[in-house]
Design a protein around this motif. Structure first.
Motif, PDB file in Angstrom:
ATOM      1  N   SER A   1       7.709 -12.240 -12.867  1.00 23.57           N
ATOM      2  CA  SER A   1       7.933 -12.091 -11.434  1.00 23.57           C
ATOM      3  C   SER A   1       7.526 -10.707 -10.955  1.00 23.57           C
ATOM      4  O   SER A   1       6.930 -10.557  -9.877  1.00 23.57           O
ATOM      5  N   ALA A   2       7.852  -9.685 -11.725  1.00 26.09           N
ATOM      6  CA  ALA A   2       7.459  -8.324 -11.359  1.00 26.09           C
ATOM      7  C   ALA A   2       5.946  -8.166 -11.379  1.00 26.09           C
ATOM      8  O   ALA A   2       5.365  -7.480 -10.524  1.00 26.09           O
TER       9      ALA A   2
ATOM     10  N   SER B   1       4.659  -9.730  -8.271  1.00 30.47           N
ATOM     11  CA  SER B   1       4.971  -8.867  -7.131  1.00 30.47           C
ATOM     12  C   SER B   1       3.986  -7.712  -7.001  1.00 30.47           C
ATOM     13  O   SER B   1       3.692  -7.259  -5.889  1.00 30.47           O
TER      14      SER B   1
ATOM     15  N   LEU C   1      15.199  -4.735  -2.161  1.00 31.29           N
ATOM     16  CA  LEU C   1      15.179  -5.967  -2.946  1.00 31.29           C
ATOM     17  C   LEU C   1      16.480  -6.715  -2.732  1.00 31.29           C
ATOM     18  O   LEU C   1      17.570  -6.151  -2.849  1.00 31.29           O
TER      19      LEU C   1
ATOM     20  N   HIS D   1      11.659  -5.738 -11.254  1.00 32.53           N
ATOM     21  CA  HIS D   1      11.007  -5.447  -9.971  1.00 32.53           C
ATOM     22  C   HIS D   1      10.977  -3.951  -9.679  1.00 32.53           C
ATOM     23  O   HIS D   1      10.053  -3.466  -9.015  1.00 32.53           O
TER      24      HIS D   1
ATOM     25  N   THR E   1      14.295 -12.204  -4.323  1.00 32.09           N
ATOM     26  CA  THR E   1      14.139 -12.956  -5.569  1.00 32.09           C
ATOM     27  C   THR E   1      15.312 -13.911  -5.709  1.00 32.09           C
ATOM     28  O   THR E   1      16.473 -13.508  -5.609  1.00 32.09           O
TER      29      THR E   1
ATOM     30  N   ASP F   1      10.247 -14.463  -4.279  1.00 33.92           N
ATOM     31  CA  ASP F   1      10.061 -14.746  -5.698  1.00 33.92           C
ATOM     32  C   ASP F   1      11.065 -15.834  -6.069  1.00 33.92           C
ATOM     33  O   ASP F   1      12.273 -15.585  -6.079  1.00 33.92           O
TER      34      ASP F   1
END
Length: 323
Positions: free
Chosen positions: A110-111, A114, A125, A141, A196, A218
């Motif tokens: 996910s990071a 991103s 976030l 993240h 997220t 996310d």
């Protein structure tokens, strides 16, 4: 004897900067990832077995084995181990804790996404969900964007506070980050740069009317066709990216349900993570775009993480031997 690498050692081996970079490279390699196998072990208690294989023909082969036992009360409902083999000789090299691998590689993927899809100056976030994965998502993240504020929203304020305390205990989380528990989901969505979601919801939690231009979402929680985390309005106004087309079109409820309703057009799903990593798609095209990254997980990520753990284990063993 085949060595076993514990959860603690897996955790120590997988540092997010190295794992994120390794995933970026792995998504550009020729790694074979067949569709995962799912078997029901017992109809009475609805237990199941999942097998997720992946291999590099000239490198390593790995299989993650996952058991799901929803009836468990005193032990976790999900258990996992990962077995690593030499692809050339077939020799088993090691087996290791699979739960820690899953959490780390999910957050790192996910990071990584991103880094292509969120605005470069993203600083706020929002975590939607307060389970065991949530702190990992926040930490990962923070390595790809200059996060200085983390908001946590969940149905249980107590669990959200526990998640906050876990984050505060992370020695590798940047010290300047403010961490708060939110009881206003709509307001937090309106102010967040990155949202997220890591829930098991079957109903949309995030509403499109709350999402401002330039937000990146996310979505990692909805890993079955009957699960979803965002509504039709949100998907209709978003540019959508996925970890793999194969997984998304087979399992992702946020994709499948909105395609079926017509709110999401197939052409709005513009690329998978491999396209971003290889430069075939540049990711975010403007400051105003709303971007969505939908992941359901892929065995490629497991194998990549396991390779790092194995390298760390070998280096540690060599250092101990020479001490």
């Amino acid at each position: 004897m085949i060595p076993f690498i514990s959860k603690e050692n897996v955790r120590r081996a997988l540092q997010y900067p190295q794992l994120i970079q390794a995933l970026r490279e792995a998504f550009q390699q020729e790694i074979v990832t067949p569709k995962r196998h799912a078997h029901q072990l017992s109809e009475q208690v609805n237990s199941s077995l999942l097998l997720m294989p992946a291999w590099n023909p000239s490198g390593h082969t790995g299989v993650k084995l996952v058991t799901v036992a929803p009836q468990n009360k005193d032990t976790p409902t999900v258990h996992a181990v990962f077995i690593l083999f030499d692809s050339i000789t077939g020799v088993p090299l090691t087996f290791m804790d699979g739960e820690e691998i899953t959490q780390k590689r999910t957050a790192a993927a996910s990071a990584l996404a991103s880094s292509f899809l969120s605005k470069e100056n993203s600083s706020h976030l929002l975590l939607v969900g307060n389970g065991s994965l949530a702190p990992h998502m926040a930490l990962a993240h923070s390595y790809t964007r200059p996060i200085n504020k983390i908001s946590i929203w969940g149905r249980s304020v107590e669990k959200s506070e526990s998640c906050r305390q876990t984050l505060l205990s992370f020695t590798d989380l940047p010290k300047n980050i403010k961490i708060e528990v939110s009881d206003d989901l709509a307001g937090s969505c309106m102010s967040a740069d990155i949202i997220t979601c890591a829930t098991t919801s079957k109903q949309a939690i995030i509403k499109g009317k709350w999402i401002q231009a330039g937000t990146h979402l996310d979505l990692v929680g909805g890993f079955k066709p009957d699960m979803r985390e965002v509504d039709d309005e949100l998907m209709a106004k978003s540019v959508v990216f996925v970890d793999t087309f194969t997984g998304a079109f087979a399992e992702a409820g946020d994709i499948l349900q909105t395609l079926q309703s017509g709110s999401l057009k197939k052409e709005a799903i513009v690329a998978e993570l491999a396209d971003l990593c290889a430069g075939r798609h540049n990711g975010r095209q403007s400051e105003q775009e709303v971007t969505v990254f939908k992941s359901v997980g892929t065995a490629l990520e497991d194998l990549c993480a396991a390779n790092l753990v194995w390298q760390y284990h070998q280096q540690e063993s060599n250092e101990n031997a020479s001490a």
